[in-house]
Write an enzyme that holds these catalytic residues in place. Structure first.
Site: not given
Ligand code: GLA
Length: 409
Positions: A152, A207
């Site tokens: 990430d 997301d």
């Molecule tokens: C980010 C990523 C998500 C998830 C969260 C976890 O937002 O884009 O897909 O992995 O972190 O904290």
């Protein structure tokens, strides 16, 4: 003094050659990875039993048989602090048997196991990130038998994205265990322009959330409905960057997480047409039959996993109707007729009026004048005649008709 210089030169040379030889594991993810990830449904509320139940569900519910392979634990699997030697610790309350035993369990089912970490000092949920510990973490993952790493991009101020992901790629390579490397950088630093030699897939957006076309504003960031992500991919002109072992990742799926069955179907169809990784994000322990029928539809999955490895594209959009096209191996094509509108759409598609659909990027075209094509309805697994006639179909709000065309001459 001379010896010192010589040592420095030797060290530099060996470091450089290590850099030159390090690479991603190139043979992996020849088709888009398929699996499950904990985040969309469980957030950080994850544990050992959940993973075992999901692994069991892969087998008993036919998901493994349909091609799903990776079980990936997202954020929240660690303790809040590293141990005194700097090693990550799997949270002992959530994972009392330890991570190695859990990975062994998943492997014993003939499946593969993935973990999450982050290029920053901390993960997005505040657990220890890999910054400065990349090689140490890679060795730990290898010792546990990890097969997939989602990496990430939180808490990375002033870090160069490409270098950060290359460092982790090199660490994984040095650790020696083949790992699919999933770049989760949200598209901020155009990973599609540098990701091909670094990872096997890269997120193209922020997301996903479980709605058709919404934006959920969280203050400093937003999460996005299915169609919003599809639009972002189009706006960024990403098709040219995707291919064998380097895929545009439209994010973990929201199939089974609250949209209508038509929306779930269209969401799945688009992820397949666009050669996105198929990572389920729902609770498989109690998934409905309707949800499983979508996720396990082998004829639809075959479009995603097609060996030609070409991402599809939208070739037509008028009123509520969109038509998406994907070239397949053996000269076949997949088409998806999507109703974007809120009413029922009466599809009367006259193939001959379109004559020719061109995929200029790949120098391929679909000709309806010179050739006749057999039509296969992939969701219903029925034949729909051929392209000499007119294709009539009623599509409910946000429903899709996905077909495969095979030439008869
Ligand atoms: C980010 C990523 C998500 C998830 C969260 C976890 O937002 O884009 O897909 O992995 O972190 O904290």
């Amino acid at each position: 003094m001379r010896t010192k210089i010589r040592i420095i030169l030797l060290l530099t040379a060996s470091l450089m050659s290590a850099g030159i030889h390090a690479q991603k594991f190139k043979s992996l993810a020849q088709t888009p990875p398929m699996g499950w990830n904990s985040w969309n449904t469980f957030g950080t509320d994850i544990n050992e039993q959940l993973v075992k139940d999901i692994a069991d569900a892969f087998v008993t519910k036919g998901l493994k048989e349909a091609g799903y392979e990776y079980i990936v634990l997202d954020d929240g699997w660690m303790s809040m602090e590293r141990d005194p030697s700097g090693n990550l610790i799997a949270d002992p309350k959530k994972f009392p048997g330890g991570m190695k035993a859990l990975v062994d369990y998943v492997h014993s089912k003939g499946l593969k196991f993935g973990l999450y970490n982050c290029a920053g000092i901390k993960t997005c949920a505040g657990y220890p990130g890999s910054r400065g510990h990349e090689y140490q973490d890679a060795l730990l993952y290898a010792s546990w038998g990890v097969d997939y790493l989602k990496y990430d991009w939180c808490n990375t101020e002033k870090i160069n994205a490409e270098s950060a992901y290359i460092t982790m790629r090199n660490a994984l390579y040095s650790a020696g265990r083949p790992v699919v490397f999933s770049i989760c950088e949200w598209g901020d630093n155009q990973p599609w322009t540098w990701g091909k030699d670094v990872g096997h897939l890269w997120r193209i957006s922020g997301d996903i959330t479980n709605c058709w076309d919404c934006e959920l504003d969280h203050g400093s960031w937003s999460s996005w409905g299915v169609m919003k992500i599809v639009e972002m991919r189009r706006d960024k002109r990403l098709r040219q960057y995707s291919g064998h072992s380097h895929w545009n990742d439209l994010d973990m799926m929201e199939v089974g997480n609250g949209m209508t069955v038509y929306e779930d179907k269209s969401h799945f169809a688009l992820w397949c047409m666009l050669a996105s990784p198929l990572i389920m994000g729902n609770d498989l322990r109690n998934a409905s039959q309707e949800t499983l029928n979508i996720l396990k539809n082998k004829e639809v999955i075959a479009v995603n996993q097609d060996l030609l490895g070409k991402e599809g594209f939208r070739f037509y959009a008028e009123g509520d109707l969109e038509i998406w096209v994907k070239p397949l191996s053996n000269g076949e094509w997949a088409l998806a007729f999507l109703n974007r509108g809120s009413g029922t759409l009466k599809l009367n598609f006259d193939w001959k009026k379109h004559e020719r659909i061109e995929d200029a990027l790949n120098n391929l075209y679909l000709d309806f004048k010179k050739r006749t094509w057999k039509i296969r309805d992939l969701f219903n697994k029925t034949d729909l005649g051929d392209t000499k006639g007119i294709l009539n179909k009623e599509l409910k709000e946000h429903d899709v008709l996905m077909v495969k065309l095979t030439s008869t001459n």
